[in-house]
Design a protein around this motif. Structure first.
Motif, PDB file in Angstrom:
ATOM      1  N   ILE A 113      -6.360  -8.208   1.104  1.00 22.37           N
ATOM      2  CA  ILE A 113      -7.698  -7.629   1.024  1.00 22.37           C
ATOM      3  C   ILE A 113      -8.474  -7.882   2.307  1.00 22.37           C
TER       4      ILE A 113
ATOM      5  N   MET B 213      -7.185  -5.411   4.735  1.00 19.85           N
ATOM      6  CA  MET B 213      -7.649  -4.064   4.457  1.00 19.85           C
ATOM      7  C   MET B 213      -9.042  -3.854   5.007  1.00 19.85           C
ATOM      8  N   GLU B 214      -9.850  -4.895   4.904  1.00 21.31           N
ATOM      9  CA  GLU B 214     -11.202  -4.803   5.463  1.00 21.31           C
ATOM     10  C   GLU B 214     -11.145  -4.551   6.968  1.00 21.31           C
TER      11      GLU B 214
ATOM     12  N   ASP C 220      -3.415  -0.375   5.946  1.00 20.62           N
ATOM     13  CA  ASP C 220      -3.204   0.433   4.745  1.00 20.62           C
ATOM     14  C   ASP C 220      -1.787   0.309   4.173  1.00 20.62           C
TER      15      ASP C 220
ATOM     16  N   LEU D 195      -3.725  -4.674  -7.153  1.00 24.95           N
ATOM     17  CA  LEU D 195      -4.502  -3.964  -6.139  1.00 24.95           C
ATOM     18  C   LEU D 195      -4.910  -2.588  -6.651  1.00 24.95           C
TER      19      LEU D 195
ATOM     20  N   GLN E 181      -7.789  -2.856  -8.815  1.00 23.47           N
ATOM     21  CA  GLN E 181      -8.984  -3.219  -8.061  1.00 23.47           C
ATOM     22  C   GLN E 181      -9.508  -2.039  -7.257  1.00 23.47           C
TER      23      GLN E 181
ATOM     24  N   TYR F 175      -7.804  -0.471  -4.723  1.00 25.28           N
ATOM     25  CA  TYR F 175      -7.306  -0.368  -3.357  1.00 25.28           C
ATOM     26  C   TYR F 175      -6.071   0.517  -3.352  1.00 25.28           C
ATOM     27  N   GLU F 176      -6.077   1.530  -2.540  1.00 20.00           N
ATOM     28  CA  GLU F 176      -4.892   2.369  -2.437  1.00 20.00           C
ATOM     29  C   GLU F 176      -4.049   1.868  -1.276  1.00 20.00           C
ATOM     30  N   MET F 177      -3.064   1.071  -1.594  1.00 20.93           N
ATOM     31  CA  MET F 177      -2.226   0.509  -0.535  1.00 20.93           C
ATOM     32  C   MET F 177      -0.789   0.912  -0.769  1.00 20.93           C
TER      33      MET F 177
END
Lengths: 358, 364
Positions: B60, B63-64, B68, B92, B95, B97-99
């Motif tokens: 995370i 990602m910030e 990706d 994720l 949450q 987040y598209e990872m």
């Protein structure tokens, strides 16, 4: 020779195999007592702190057998299905016992490793049989007979029966192992008398490892408690392997824990079939596998199914009262939901439609 | 595609070099901090092991900073690490987040999926380039570990206290400014020279303690509260039972000599444990026996709370300790580990060892 088998861990799943094998070889099999406070205390005392409840209880069962037997059977279940494992602690169990239980008699370590193929699994049992001094032919014969028994047992479980029920049904006068079956299982696990009742309120899925589900002492007699509230129970063992494998295939990577997979697959297929009105996840504190499996189940349920679900964690400190309260609260919540969920009051805030405004 | 990966000790150095060489943009997660752990703890299952919580925090935080795609290695059990990727992906996703999660699994019967994954994360570079980049990266792993070993030796012996620590932190600060493996290797060589030339006291005869246990907690300084430096500052020479370089050599290389030696070492502890039970429990036992044989003063085992394989090792260690008169201490770490209590235990252990050593010396 008097061989002691600890009535713990996967005993409830594999006892036909083990018991018949040793009886056919002409040994006397003695079981440890049903789990009780003393066994639990002893286990907690001698086992490392970090271990989980079932491992501690296994230690307790071993101490229970000391002095009563010539040797104690410690199964080393490395793998029960090809390319899968159970849990690292199962693999290291003989070592854990050897180095922490003081004054234990000879330990018969029985390897079971079907990692490369199902047939290979029995090699460890064969080896142990030969080490105990039986000739090749009689070990083979005993293995055959034990294997058939085990297969029959698995088939019965997949039909939807609780292990205790199976034991009852096997109660033919011609059965040689009858008395033992009755003694070894029926009396303890608490067969809920109303379990197969026709006028039940519904079915609750009970997801947990066999050593929690089929030991009445550890699980605070949950089967009977649910039956007393009028519910039928579905166990993970009631799902066929194909169903389990099918349900787990939604995840991109193959699960490598046999029981983890069974729990997850059975849970998912129960939810998918909508046969259950609620799901209870029974887990022991510190269970590494459940930490992941339950997480996946909860997330899948939350996203797709929305079936009432609760997790109950057991450890050596678990108190009966707190446990009952949580169970009752869950069942109440489940029942209220099905009764009131779709009643939307036209007059504003109501707790639920049976009552006046709050 | 911007790649990130979980932290594990100094493994970020070779991994960054690897992706630099391949020309793939990479985000090195910020060093593990309290924030990382808090993020991870909040979204992980309560009973998950500590490494997973920190991994999630790393993702995370990366990602910030624009990553990706997550790359991590896998395994096929029985340790939980093998299923990290899937559970992390699920978490994720919930949450928001598209990872992309790319799991590099050890190849089973069919190596093609692994090769495909590697091609995917290497920006379809030609295979010769990929192989060269991998070889260079594994060289960096070794060099970094060699540098760490020099510092471990120097720390209890340094003339000016804190000099090794200072060099280490300067290294860690500046190493990420390098681009590509060549620059990185040169940079490490410079620091190795500097480390070698740290002046030593002549009369030093430090205690020697071996560190064994779960690999992640051993090599990630945030998780083990920087035990290597703490012990070093208490005047102890630290020996590491397992390092990142060992892991690379065991799993990713064809170094037969190393593999043979490893097997021999594992066989030596056969009467305590003679099969792999997952994770690094076997190595823990083998290293402890090895250290007892080679005359170290004691061993400390570190494991994250709930680590399944290490719990087995934990229950065998007291037997080794008893039978060989060899001091062993187990430290369990989790997100609640407090530094002060931890330090007290380390100091007490070191005190006991030095008293034991003094007594033996007097008797002789």
């Amino acid at each position: 020779m008097k061989i002691g088998i600890p009535r713990a861990l996967l005993y409830s799943i594999y006892f036909p195999l083990w018991k018949v094998f040793f009886m056919e070889l002409g040994h006397e099999v003695i079981l440890s007592n049903h789990t009780n406070q003393e066994i639990l205390n002893n286990g907690v005392k001698i086992c490392v702190d970090d271990a989980c409840l079932p491992i501690k209880i296994f230690h307790g069962h071993v101490t229970d057998l000391i002095g009563r037997v010539d040797a104690i059977l410690i199964p080393r279940l490395i793998s029960i299905r090809p390319e899968e494992y159970i849990c690292p602690k199962f693999i290291g169990l003989p070592e854990m016992i050897r180095y922490s239980v003081p004054g234990s008699p000879e330990l018969l370590v029985m390897d079971y490793n079907a990692y490369s193929s199902e047939e290979k699994g029995y090699e460890g049992m064969y080896r142990l049989g030969r080490e105990l001094g039986s000739p090749h032919s009689s070990v083979k014969h005993a293995l055959n007979k034990a294997g058939l028994r085990q297969a029959a047992y698995f088939r019965e479980m997949e039909k939807g029966f609780h292990p205790m029920e199976i034991m009852k049904r096997m109660n033919h006068p011609s059965e040689r192992y009858n008395t033992w079956y009755k003694d070894s299982f029926c009396t303890n696990a608490g067969l809920p008398s109303k379990m197969s009742a026709k006028n039940s309120k519904g079915t609750i899925g009970l997801i947990g490892h066999p050593y929690l589900l089929y030991d009445r002492y550890i699980n605070m007699n949950i089967c009977n408690k649910l039956a007393a509230r009028g519910y039928k129970i579905r166990f993970p063992e009631n799902s066929t392997q194909e169903k389990v494998d099918g349900a787990c295939s939604r995840y991109p990577k193959k699960l490598f824990w046999s029981y983890g997979k069974r729990l997850l697959g059975a849970g998912l297929s129960m939810m998918e079939s909508r046969e259950i009105s609620g799901l209870i996840l029974l887990t022991s504190f510190g269970c590494g596998i459940d930490a992941f499996i339950d997480e996946l189940l909860i997330r899948a349920n939350h996203r797709e199914f929305g079936i009432p679900l609760t997790t109950i964690t057991l450890d050596e400190h678990t108190g009966q009262a707190g446990f009952d309260t949580r169970l009752e609260a869950f069942i109440d919540m489940m029942e209220w939901r099905s009764r009131y969920d779709n009643h939307i009051s036209p007059h504003g805030a109501h707790l639920y439609s049976g009552q006046g405004p709050v | 595609m911007t790649i990130t990966f979980p932290h594990m000790g100094r493994i970020y150095i070779p991994v960054k070099a690897l992706f630099d060489d391949l020309g793939v943009p990479v985000v090195v997660p910020p060093p593990v901090s309290k924030r990382t752990l808090e993020i991870g703890t909040r979204i992980s299952p309560e009973m998950a092991c500590l490494p997973m919580k920190i991994n999630l925090g790393n993702y995370i935080e990366s990602m910030e900073r624009g990553a990706d795609t997550i790359v991590l290695t896998g395994s096929c059990g029985p340790c939980r690490f093998g299923y990290y990727g899937i559970v992390e992906q699920e978490i994720l996703r919930d949450q928001g987040y598209e990872m992309d999660v790319v799991i590099l699994d050890a190849p089973g019967r069919d190596p093609r999926p692994l090769l495909k994954q590697i091609q995917r994360i290497s920006g379809s570079s030609p295979w010769t380039k990929i192989i060269r980049a991998f070889l260079n990266a594994s060289k960096i792993v070794e060099r970094v570990d060699e540098l760490a070993d020099i510092l471990l030796r120097k720390r209890p012996r340094e003339l000016k206290r804190g000099e090794s620590d200072e060099l280490q932190s300067r290294f860690e600060r500046e190493v990420l400014k390098c681009r590509g493996s060549k620059e990185m290797l040169d940079f490490i060589a410079v620091f190795k020279e500097k480390a070698d030339s740290i002046p030593e006291r002549r009369d030093a005869s430090p205690l020697r303690i071996g560190l064994v246990g779960e690999i992640y907690t051993l090599i990630e300084p945030y998780v083990n509260l920087n035990i290597e430096n703490k012990l070093g500052s208490l005047g102890v020479e630290v020996h590491r039972g397992i390092t990142a370089a060992d892991w690379v050599k065991t799993h990713l290389s064809f170094d037969l000599k190393f593999k043979r030696e490893r097997k021999l070492k594992l066989k030596k502890c056969g009467n305590y444990l003679d099969l792999c039970i997952g994770g690094h429990a076997w190595e823990t036992i083998a290293s402890t026996v090895h250290y007892a044989d080679t005359g170290l003063d004691g061993v400390i085992q570190i494991l994250p709370f709930g680590c399944m394989p290490e719990i087995v090792a934990e229950s065998i260690l007291p037997a080794i300790s008893r039978e060989r008169g060899f001091p062993v201490m187990t430290l369990t770490v989790d997100e609640l580990t407090g530094e002060a209590g931890y330090m007290t235990r380390l100091e007490a252990f070191v005190d006991l060892l030095s008293q034991k050593k003094g007594k033996e010396y007097e008797q002789a």
